[in-house]
Write a protein that holds these residues in place. Structure first.
Motif, PDB file in Angstrom:
ATOM      1  N   ALA A 114       0.956  -1.344  -0.076  1.00 35.56           N
ATOM      2  CA  ALA A 114       0.008   0.021  -0.174  1.00 35.56           C
ATOM      3  C   ALA A 114       0.812   1.336  -0.030  1.00 35.56           C
ATOM      4  O   ALA A 114       0.644   2.362  -0.834  1.00 35.56           O
ATOM      5  N   LEU A 115       2.056   1.185   0.933  1.00 36.81           N
ATOM      6  CA  LEU A 115       2.693   2.461   0.946  1.00 36.81           C
ATOM      7  C   LEU A 115       3.596   2.793  -0.379  1.00 36.81           C
ATOM      8  O   LEU A 115       3.941   3.782  -0.633  1.00 36.81           O
ATOM      9  N   THR A 116       3.938   1.405  -1.042  1.00 32.20           N
ATOM     10  CA  THR A 116       4.637   1.621  -2.335  1.00 32.20           C
ATOM     11  C   THR A 116       3.872   2.080  -3.427  1.00 32.20           C
ATOM     12  O   THR A 116       4.423   2.585  -4.448  1.00 32.20           O
ATOM     13  N   ASP A 117       2.552   1.700  -3.366  1.00 32.46           N
ATOM     14  CA  ASP A 117       1.636   1.876  -4.711  1.00 32.46           C
ATOM     15  C   ASP A 117       0.805   3.239  -4.434  1.00 32.46           C
ATOM     16  O   ASP A 117      -0.166   3.023  -3.643  1.00 32.46           O
ATOM     17  N   PRO A 118       1.062   4.111  -5.234  1.00 33.94           N
ATOM     18  CA  PRO A 118       0.650   5.363  -4.956  1.00 33.94           C
ATOM     19  C   PRO A 118      -1.061   5.438  -5.108  1.00 33.94           C
ATOM     20  O   PRO A 118      -1.768   5.975  -4.511  1.00 33.94           O
ATOM     21  N   GLY A 119      -1.484   4.783  -6.174  1.00 33.67           N
ATOM     22  CA  GLY A 119      -3.029   4.316  -6.366  1.00 33.67           C
ATOM     23  C   GLY A 119      -3.675   3.868  -5.037  1.00 33.67           C
ATOM     24  O   GLY A 119      -4.715   4.418  -4.617  1.00 33.67           O
ATOM     25  N   THR A 120      -3.162   2.639  -4.758  1.00 34.39           N
ATOM     26  CA  THR A 120      -3.801   2.160  -3.451  1.00 34.39           C
ATOM     27  C   THR A 120      -3.758   3.013  -2.190  1.00 34.39           C
ATOM     28  O   THR A 120      -4.636   3.085  -1.401  1.00 34.39           O
ATOM     29  N   LEU A 121      -2.581   3.674  -2.123  1.00 34.10           N
ATOM     30  CA  LEU A 121      -2.456   4.720  -0.828  1.00 34.10           C
ATOM     31  C   LEU A 121      -3.476   5.810  -0.945  1.00 34.10           C
ATOM     32  O   LEU A 121      -4.036   6.161  -0.085  1.00 34.10           O
ATOM     33  N   ASN A 122      -3.794   6.380  -2.397  1.00 30.03           N
ATOM     34  CA  ASN A 122      -4.938   7.380  -2.491  1.00 30.03           C
ATOM     35  C   ASN A 122      -6.186   6.775  -2.176  1.00 30.03           C
ATOM     36  O   ASN A 122      -6.861   7.365  -1.455  1.00 30.03           O
ATOM     37  N   THR A 123      -6.462   5.219  -2.568  1.00 33.72           N
ATOM     38  CA  THR A 123      -7.730   4.962  -2.267  1.00 33.72           C
ATOM     39  C   THR A 123      -7.891   4.837  -0.702  1.00 33.72           C
ATOM     40  O   THR A 123      -8.909   5.144  -0.243  1.00 33.72           O
ATOM     41  N   TRP A 124      -7.012   4.419   0.061  1.00 30.59           N
ATOM     42  CA  TRP A 124      -7.107   4.378   1.352  1.00 30.59           C
ATOM     43  C   TRP A 124      -7.194   5.551   2.221  1.00 30.59           C
ATOM     44  O   TRP A 124      -8.049   5.510   2.915  1.00 30.59           O
ATOM     45  N   LEU A 125      -6.472   6.585   1.474  1.00 26.11           N
ATOM     46  CA  LEU A 125      -6.809   7.952   2.241  1.00 26.11           C
ATOM     47  C   LEU A 125      -8.191   8.289   2.055  1.00 26.11           C
ATOM     48  O   LEU A 125      -8.753   9.097   2.995  1.00 26.11           O
ATOM     49  N   ARG A 126      -8.728   8.242   0.906  1.00 23.85           N
ATOM     50  CA  ARG A 126      -9.893   8.745   0.454  1.00 23.85           C
ATOM     51  C   ARG A 126     -11.132   8.111   1.540  1.00 23.85           C
ATOM     52  O   ARG A 126     -12.028   8.539   1.987  1.00 23.85           O
ATOM     53  N   VAL A 128     -10.322   6.810   4.424  1.00 20.14           N
ATOM     54  CA  VAL A 128     -10.147   7.267   5.741  1.00 20.14           C
ATOM     55  C   VAL A 128     -11.017   8.666   6.226  1.00 20.14           C
ATOM     56  O   VAL A 128     -11.690   8.777   6.930  1.00 20.14           O
ATOM     57  N   LEU A 129     -10.666   9.654   4.818  1.00 18.31           N
ATOM     58  CA  LEU A 129     -11.250  11.016   4.960  1.00 18.31           C
ATOM     59  C   LEU A 129     -12.926  10.776   4.937  1.00 18.31           C
ATOM     60  O   LEU A 129     -13.634  11.420   5.568  1.00 18.31           O
ATOM     61  N   GLY A 130     -13.369   9.816   3.993  1.00 19.70           N
ATOM     62  CA  GLY A 130     -14.807   9.625   3.861  1.00 19.70           C
ATOM     63  C   GLY A 130     -15.382   9.120   5.250  1.00 19.70           C
ATOM     64  O   GLY A 130     -16.527   9.928   5.470  1.00 19.70           O
ATOM     65  N   ALA A 131     -14.618   8.371   5.863  1.00 19.40           N
ATOM     66  CA  ALA A 131     -15.259   7.697   6.962  1.00 19.40           C
ATOM     67  C   ALA A 131     -15.164   8.874   8.193  1.00 19.40           C
ATOM     68  O   ALA A 131     -16.207   8.716   8.934  1.00 19.40           O
ATOM     69  N   SER A 132     -14.112   9.775   8.142  1.00 22.48           N
ATOM     70  CA  SER A 132     -13.902  10.745   9.140  1.00 22.48           C
ATOM     71  C   SER A 132     -15.302  11.760   8.943  1.00 22.48           C
ATOM     72  O   SER A 132     -15.874  12.169   9.951  1.00 22.48           O
TER      73      SER A 132
END
Lengths: 189, 196
Positions: A114-126, A128-132
């Motif tokens: 996840a940390l090395t793939d920007p696409g996956t990281l972007n999805t994860w951040l989205r 997290v932000l959506g849930a918050s």
């Protein structure tokens, strides 16, 4: 030469314990031959010694040991006894230890990918932000509902701030005067 | 001398196996009971006292010093307990609030004429003689004659000096010899051993 009875008695006592040398034994026998009344006493001492030496021990009843063991099993387990976990607990711990390595390995791999793939990281951040954002909106809605409720029915505020604490205080006072368990037992606080 | 089996059974008991203590009970039941019986002169009370000694030993097993023989430690517990019981008996006797105990002839373990034929007469005689001694002297005699302990071992068990034990035994022997006088010593009936 005056006879030394105290020494003679001590020597007889040592003779009973087989602590006399041959020389001392000879001396004792000589003294006993010269004093018949002491010789009689010596005979009595030897008879007593013989009686005690040859009287056997007395055994308890055959069920004594099992009675003792029954009493021991009724005792609480002493603090010094080292308790061993049961087979189930041991198996569970072994399984947990066995599974720990693969589970942590998988988690580590997922995290690294996840940390090395920007696409996956972007999805994860989205995500997290959506849930918050969703949680914050929910809290705001609840606050709005409460505010509206207080505005339309001010009695709720009055109840919360006065009646409920007063009722609790009265309840406690009545319980105390009726006699709490501690008061009834007469125990010191 | 330390018995390795005893140490092993103690360790197994501490490790959580109470049945290992059963081995110690079976091995030393006779020693504990005989000491209690010789001291208390009452079979029922002796069994209770010996049982209590084993329970105390079990409950305090963590205090047992493995460099000393288990048997000596157990005998020490038993003798202390018997002395306590004898003291309590005396307190009951002396207490004005308690009713007077029945006459010793009614409570004594010394049998009547019928029972005497079934019991080992020698044991009865020995118990009669031991009853003449104070508990401290009686204990010294019992430990010396039935357990073959040295003066030093008895002194260590009873928390006193070797010379005090020598003196006790010396006086005890004198007293016993005077009491025995010319009474006949009954022959030993091996068949009755352990049952009287």
């Amino acid at each position: 030469m005056p006879r030394d009875d105290a020494n003679m008695h001590a020597r007889m006592n040592r003779a009973l314990d087989s602590e006399l040398s041959e020389e001392e034994q000879a001396l004792l026998h000589q003294q006993l031959e010269e004093a018949p009344e002491i010789a009689d006493h010596w005979d009595q001492l030897r008879r007593t010694d013989e009686l005690l030496r040859t009287t056997p021990m007395i055994a308890p009843l055959p069920e004594f040991a099992s009675r003792v063991m029954a009493a021991i099993s009724a005792l609480p387990i002493p603090a010094f006894v080292r308790r061993h976990p049961g087979a189930g607990v041991a198996l569970g711990l072994a399984l947990a230890a066995f599974l720990t390595v693969p589970i942590f390995s998988v988690l580590l791999l997922v995290l690294l990918s996840a940390l090395t793939d920007p696409g996956t990281l972007n999805t994860w951040l989205r995500a997290v932000l959506g849930a918050s954002g969703y949680i914050l909106a929910l809290v705001a809605d609840i606050a709005d509902e409460l505010r509206a409720g207080i505005t339309t029915t001010p009695m709720i505020v009055a109840l919360i701030t006065t009646m409920i604490p007063l009722s609790a205080l009265w309840g406690w006072l009545i319980w105390y005067l009726m006699g709490s368990p501690r008061v009834r037992r007469g125990a010191k606080p | 001398m330390i018995d390795e089996n005893d140490s092993l059974w103690v360790q197994r008991t501490i490790a959580g196996d109470p049945q290992a203590f059963g081995e110690l009970v079976q091995r030393y039941e006779r020693d504990a009971f005989n000491l209690a019986y010789r001291m208390l002169n009452d079979r029922g009370e002796a069994e209770d006292a010996a049982q209590e000694a084993f329970l105390r030993a079990y409950a305090n097993l963590d205090r047992y010093d493995m460099t000393r023989p288990f048997k000596t430690w157990l005998l020490s517990i038993t003798s202390n307990h018997c002395i306590d019981r004898l003291r309590r008996r005396r307190l009951v006797w002396l207490s004005l609030e308690e009713p007077l105990p029945p006459h010793p002839a009614l409570t004594s373990d010394i049998p009547g004429p019928e029972e005497a034929t079934l019991m080992n007469e020698r044991n009865v005689l020995v118990q009669e003689l031991l009853e003449e001694l104070s508990p401290d002297y009686r204990l010294a005699v019992i430990l010396r004659y039935w357990y073959d302990l040295s003066y030093a071992e008895i002194a260590e068990m009873l928390n006193t000096t070797e010379s005090a034990i020598k003196s006790r035994l010396f006086r005890a022997r004198q007293t016993l010899a005077e009491r025995l006088e010319s009474r006949p010593i009954p022959s030993l009936d091996p068949a009755m051993e352990g049952r009287s």
